[in-house]
Design an enzyme around this catalytic site. Structure first.
Site, PDB file in Angstrom:
ATOM      1  N   GLU A  66     -41.963  34.892  -9.146  1.00 12.35           N
ATOM      2  CA  GLU A  66     -42.911  35.740  -9.871  1.00 12.35           C
ATOM      3  C   GLU A  66     -43.972  34.917 -10.589  1.00 12.35           C
ATOM      4  O   GLU A  66     -43.698  33.803 -11.052  1.00 12.35           O
ATOM      5  CB  GLU A  66     -42.159  36.566 -10.929  1.00 12.35           C
ATOM      6  CG  GLU A  66     -41.164  37.512 -10.310  1.00 12.35           C
ATOM      7  CD  GLU A  66     -40.159  38.070 -11.319  1.00 12.35           C
ATOM      8  OE1 GLU A  66     -39.763  39.224 -11.127  1.00 12.35           O
ATOM      9  OE2 GLU A  66     -39.788  37.369 -12.256  1.00 12.35           O
ATOM     10  N   LYS A  79     -46.939  32.017 -16.209  1.00 12.63           N
ATOM     11  CA  LYS A  79     -45.666  31.353 -15.912  1.00 12.63           C
ATOM     12  C   LYS A  79     -45.304  31.611 -14.463  1.00 12.63           C
ATOM     13  O   LYS A  79     -45.527  32.705 -13.949  1.00 12.63           O
ATOM     14  CB  LYS A  79     -44.559  31.891 -16.823  1.00 12.63           C
ATOM     15  CG  LYS A  79     -43.191  31.264 -16.527  1.00 12.63           C
ATOM     16  CD  LYS A  79     -42.156  31.597 -17.602  1.00 12.63           C
ATOM     17  CE  LYS A  79     -41.493  32.919 -17.356  1.00 12.63           C
ATOM     18  NZ  LYS A  79     -40.382  33.169 -18.298  1.00 12.63           N
ATOM     19  N   ALA A 149     -26.362  30.548 -18.070  1.00 16.73           N
ATOM     20  CA  ALA A 149     -27.355  29.644 -18.669  1.00 16.73           C
ATOM     21  C   ALA A 149     -28.010  30.202 -19.927  1.00 16.73           C
ATOM     22  O   ALA A 149     -28.323  29.460 -20.856  1.00 16.73           O
ATOM     23  CB  ALA A 149     -28.423  29.310 -17.623  1.00 16.73           C
ATOM     24  N   GLN A 150     -28.226  31.508 -19.989  1.00 17.60           N
ATOM     25  CA  GLN A 150     -28.953  32.073 -21.146  1.00 17.60           C
ATOM     26  C   GLN A 150     -28.048  32.261 -22.367  1.00 17.60           C
ATOM     27  O   GLN A 150     -28.543  32.455 -23.487  1.00 17.60           O
ATOM     28  CB  GLN A 150     -29.551  33.452 -20.798  1.00 17.60           C
ATOM     29  CG  GLN A 150     -30.354  33.533 -19.515  1.00 17.60           C
ATOM     30  CD  GLN A 150     -31.558  32.610 -19.506  1.00 17.60           C
ATOM     31  OE1 GLN A 150     -32.267  32.490 -20.503  1.00 17.60           O
ATOM     32  NE2 GLN A 150     -31.788  31.943 -18.393  1.00 17.60           N
ATOM     33  N   ASP A 171     -16.998  36.905 -19.355  1.00 16.10           N
ATOM     34  CA  ASP A 171     -17.663  36.677 -18.070  1.00 16.10           C
ATOM     35  C   ASP A 171     -16.591  36.872 -16.997  1.00 16.10           C
ATOM     36  O   ASP A 171     -15.412  36.574 -17.229  1.00 16.10           O
ATOM     37  CB  ASP A 171     -18.209  35.237 -18.017  1.00 16.10           C
ATOM     38  CG  ASP A 171     -19.206  35.009 -16.889  1.00 16.10           C
ATOM     39  OD1 ASP A 171     -20.388  34.773 -17.185  1.00 16.10           O
ATOM     40  OD2 ASP A 171     -18.797  35.068 -15.692  1.00 16.10           O
ATOM     41  N   GLY A 236     -30.764  43.085 -16.208  1.00 17.30           N
ATOM     42  CA  GLY A 236     -31.418  44.002 -15.276  1.00 17.30           C
ATOM     43  C   GLY A 236     -32.909  43.787 -15.362  1.00 17.30           C
ATOM     44  O   GLY A 236     -33.564  44.297 -16.262  1.00 17.30           O
ATOM     45  N   ASP A 237     -33.461  42.988 -14.435  1.00 24.00           N
ATOM     46  CA  ASP A 237     -34.872  42.620 -14.585  1.00 24.00           C
ATOM     47  C   ASP A 237     -35.598  42.535 -13.255  1.00 24.00           C
ATOM     48  O   ASP A 237     -36.583  41.831 -13.117  1.00 24.00           O
ATOM     49  CB  ASP A 237     -35.002  41.300 -15.367  1.00 24.00           C
ATOM     50  CG  ASP A 237     -34.302  40.129 -14.677  1.00 24.00           C
ATOM     51  OD1 ASP A 237     -33.618  40.369 -13.663  1.00 24.00           O
ATOM     52  OD2 ASP A 237     -34.448  38.995 -15.141  1.00 24.00           O
ATOM     53  N   LYS A 241     -31.845  45.861  -9.464  1.00 21.82           N
ATOM     54  CA  LYS A 241     -30.925  44.975 -10.204  1.00 21.82           C
ATOM     55  C   LYS A 241     -30.817  45.496 -11.638  1.00 21.82           C
ATOM     56  O   LYS A 241     -31.714  45.294 -12.450  1.00 21.82           O
ATOM     57  CB  LYS A 241     -31.493  43.563 -10.170  1.00 21.82           C
ATOM     58  CG  LYS A 241     -30.766  42.509 -10.997  1.00 21.82           C
ATOM     59  CD  LYS A 241     -31.295  41.122 -10.598  1.00 21.82           C
ATOM     60  CE  LYS A 241     -30.785  39.997 -11.472  1.00 21.82           C
ATOM     61  NZ  LYS A 241     -31.687  39.687 -12.586  1.00 21.82           N
ATOM     62  N   SER A 302     -34.753  44.789 -21.825  1.00 17.72           N
ATOM     63  CA  SER A 302     -35.574  43.572 -21.694  1.00 17.72           C
ATOM     64  C   SER A 302     -35.758  43.178 -20.232  1.00 17.72           C
ATOM     65  O   SER A 302     -34.796  43.134 -19.468  1.00 17.72           O
ATOM     66  CB  SER A 302     -34.871  42.432 -22.441  1.00 17.72           C
ATOM     67  OG  SER A 302     -35.380  41.194 -22.045  1.00 17.72           O
TER      68      SER A 302
HETATM   69  P1  NAD Z   1     -26.498  32.671 -14.728  1.00 26.33           P
HETATM   70  O1  NAD Z   1     -26.337  32.857 -13.259  1.00 26.33           O
HETATM   71  O2  NAD Z   1     -26.511  31.299 -15.286  1.00 26.33           O
HETATM   72  O3  NAD Z   1     -25.327  33.477 -15.500  1.00 26.33           O
HETATM   73  C1  NAD Z   1     -24.961  34.794 -15.172  1.00 26.33           C
HETATM   74  C2  NAD Z   1     -23.496  34.984 -15.513  1.00 26.33           C
HETATM   75  O4  NAD Z   1     -23.152  36.365 -15.310  1.00 26.33           O
HETATM   76  C3  NAD Z   1     -22.544  34.136 -14.631  1.00 26.33           C
HETATM   77  O5  NAD Z   1     -21.731  33.313 -15.435  1.00 26.33           O
HETATM   78  C4  NAD Z   1     -21.712  35.226 -13.898  1.00 26.33           C
HETATM   79  O6  NAD Z   1     -20.370  34.826 -13.665  1.00 26.33           O
HETATM   80  C5  NAD Z   1     -21.804  36.386 -14.867  1.00 26.33           C
HETATM   81  N1  NAD Z   1     -21.518  37.693 -14.295  1.00 26.33           N
HETATM   82  C6  NAD Z   1     -21.928  38.212 -13.103  1.00 26.33           C
HETATM   83  N2  NAD Z   1     -21.435  39.468 -12.952  1.00 26.33           N
HETATM   84  C7  NAD Z   1     -20.727  39.749 -14.078  1.00 26.33           C
HETATM   85  C8  NAD Z   1     -19.990  40.886 -14.523  1.00 26.33           C
HETATM   86  N3  NAD Z   1     -19.882  41.965 -13.756  1.00 26.33           N
HETATM   87  N4  NAD Z   1     -19.400  40.842 -15.742  1.00 26.33           N
HETATM   88  C9  NAD Z   1     -19.491  39.724 -16.520  1.00 26.33           C
HETATM   89  N5  NAD Z   1     -20.165  38.612 -16.149  1.00 26.33           N
HETATM   90  C10 NAD Z   1     -20.767  38.623 -14.939  1.00 26.33           C
HETATM   91  O7  NAD Z   1     -27.816  33.457 -15.116  1.00 26.33           O
HETATM   92  P2  NAD Z   1     -28.700  33.336 -16.457  1.00 26.33           P
HETATM   93  O8  NAD Z   1     -29.760  32.319 -16.308  1.00 26.33           O
HETATM   94  O9  NAD Z   1     -27.796  33.279 -17.642  1.00 26.33           O
HETATM   95  O10 NAD Z   1     -29.433  34.743 -16.415  1.00 26.33           O
HETATM   96  C11 NAD Z   1     -28.696  35.939 -16.592  1.00 26.33           C
HETATM   97  C12 NAD Z   1     -29.541  37.121 -16.213  1.00 26.33           C
HETATM   98  O11 NAD Z   1     -30.611  37.242 -17.146  1.00 26.33           O
HETATM   99  C13 NAD Z   1     -30.186  37.015 -14.841  1.00 26.33           C
HETATM  100  O12 NAD Z   1     -30.055  38.255 -14.196  1.00 26.33           O
HETATM  101  C14 NAD Z   1     -31.643  36.707 -15.131  1.00 26.33           C
HETATM  102  O13 NAD Z   1     -32.486  37.197 -14.123  1.00 26.33           O
HETATM  103  C15 NAD Z   1     -31.819  37.457 -16.432  1.00 26.33           C
HETATM  104  N6  NAD Z   1     -32.896  36.963 -17.269  1.00 26.33           N
HETATM  105  C16 NAD Z   1     -33.647  37.890 -17.921  1.00 26.33           C
HETATM  106  C17 NAD Z   1     -34.669  37.475 -18.754  1.00 26.33           C
HETATM  107  C18 NAD Z   1     -35.453  38.494 -19.515  1.00 26.33           C
HETATM  108  O14 NAD Z   1     -36.464  38.178 -20.116  1.00 26.33           O
HETATM  109  N7  NAD Z   1     -35.001  39.737 -19.575  1.00 26.33           N
HETATM  110  C19 NAD Z   1     -34.956  36.123 -18.902  1.00 26.33           C
HETATM  111  C20 NAD Z   1     -34.143  35.178 -18.254  1.00 26.33           C
HETATM  112  C21 NAD Z   1     -33.111  35.620 -17.438  1.00 26.33           C
END
Ligand code: NAD
Length: 350
Positions: A66, A79, A149-150, A171, A236-237, A241, A302
């Site tokens: 994106e 970005k 990661a977040q 998780d 959910g973004d 999804k 968000s």
């Molecule tokens: P990541 O892959 O590092 O971590 C996601 C975690 O979710 C994993 O540890 C996974 O095991 C866990 N998971 C998956 N399904 C699950 C479930 N049913 N129950 C519990 N845990 C579950 O990803 P990330 O970098 O932490 O990002 C997380 C999400 O946030 C992504 O979908 C990303 O697109 C979104 N995100 C949104 C924004 C925003 O501004 N809204 C910004 C950054 C990331």
């Protein structure tokens, strides 16, 4: 060289991953989250003067790439960011990013920066800034569902900005939870490891969902969500999804960044396009009400909007002079005689 305006030699300040990490340690993670949240709040309060567009998304089977542009009339920013939930299985990150600010008057870039770390910071700072507006009074316990990661950034921002002192982690992958708990040790938060999402939500006034799955997932079902909580729905973004059961959306007062983008990407893609939502910037400026009472469920749907990245980049740019944490990058061809681009090339012939 001042990083604030294009230099005579058109060298562009570049903040590498290494410099970003040094900057975060120099300022302190929580202080930097507070600083970025202040810049986001300031920019949300002047929301109307920004150029705004839903982000430009290129979808593939495995993920999305994106571009997120905006401008306040003086400074332009964008970005580049990806979202690839299956990446972690190959040892790659779900989300990576870099971004740029440019001087609108000349079009010359004034900052190029890594934004993978900065996105985690700005997403967390936005979550916490919104929670401060919407969470029930006295909220101090957060359920953190999705410990990737977040998650540590989300937890620390909620501590630094929204008064959280306990996080309850869940998780589907216990290794992710163990990693998150270890990383959060000695950060002044009580950390509780939970075996189910329900257990994580026990006693929590704020529920953060931050999972990654490129499909309609149901991380929270309707019966799991009690009255009075604030839901911070991060994962959910993207089209197709989402994380929340639609019934929750019908019980909640929904707050969004930019409706034109959120209706495509957020939890509300599951609702009619006419379903009412409130824009966060209007709550920040006092033009719209936030939480009305302690029974109401508030939901921050968000998705991440370009202005938050712009604010975060602005914050970073404002640290460069005092810290020197950047490289001067030879990014732009800039001949002494602006019309003699070819001459510059010829003179460089070995
Ligand atoms: P990541 O892959 O590092 O971590 C996601 C975690 O979710 C994993 O540890 C996974 O095991 C866990 N998971 C998956 N399904 C699950 C479930 N049913 N129950 C519990 N845990 C579950 O990803 P990330 O970098 O932490 O990002 C997380 C999400 O946030 C992504 O979908 C990303 O697109 C979104 N995100 C949104 C924004 C925003 O501004 N809204 C910004 C950054 C990331």
């Amino acid at each position: 060289m001042s990083p604030l305006k294009p230099s005579a030699k058109a060298l562009v300040p570049f903040v590498s991953v290494d410099h970003m990490m040094k900057l975060i340690h120099h300022i302190g993670a929580e202080e930097m989250l507070r600083g970025i949240a202040d810049y986001i709040e300031a920019d949300f309060k002047r929301w109307e003067l920004f150029d705004k567009t839903p982000r430009v998304a290129s979808h593939s089977e495995k993920g999305v790439i994106e571009l997120m542009p905006t401008s306040d009339g003086d400074v332009y920013g964008f970005k580049y960011v990806n979202g690839h939930p299956s990446n972690t299985a190959d040892g790659l990150q779900t989300v990576t990013a870099f971004g740029l600010l440019a001087d609108v008057a000349t079009g010359y870039p004034v900052l190029l920066s890594e934004m993978t770390l900065l996105t985690a910071l700005r997403t967390a700072a936005t979550s916490a800034f919104v929670a401060r507006l919407l969470a029930p009074k006295g909220a101090h316990v957060m359920a953190m569902i999705g410990n990737g990661a977040q998650s540590e950034f989300q937890s620390l921002a909620m501590k630094a900005i929204a008064g959280i002192d306990e996080v309850r982690l869940y998780d589907i992958d216990p290794k992710a939870t163990a990693k998150c708990a270890a990383n959060l040790a000695r950060h002044g938060l009580k950390v509780v490891i939970c075996d189910t999402a329900q257990e994580a939500m026990l006693g929590a006034q704020i529920i953060t969902t931050c999972t990654a799955d490129k499909q309609y997932a149901t991380i929270l079902t309707d019966n799991m969500v009690g009255a009075g909580v604030h839901i911070n729905a991060i994962g959910g973004d993207c089209p197709g999804k989402t994380e929340l059961a639609p019934a929750i959306l019908h019980r909640a007062e929904i707050f969004v960044e930019y409706p034109e983008q959120t209706r495509i990407e957020g939890e509300i893609q599951q609702l009619e396009a006419t379903h009412p939502v409130t824009e966060i910037w209007q709550v920040a400026t006092g033009q719209a009400a936030g939480r009305r009472d302690d029974k109401q469920i508030t939901l921050f749907d968000s998705v991440g909007f370009a202005i938050e990245d712009f604010s975060a980049l602005r914050f970073v740019r404002d640290q460069l002079d005092s810290t020197g944490l950047f490289h001067a990058l030879d990014l732009l061809a800039d001949p002494d005689d602006p019309r003699d681009l070819f001459g510059m090339l010829q003179r460089a012939k070995p």
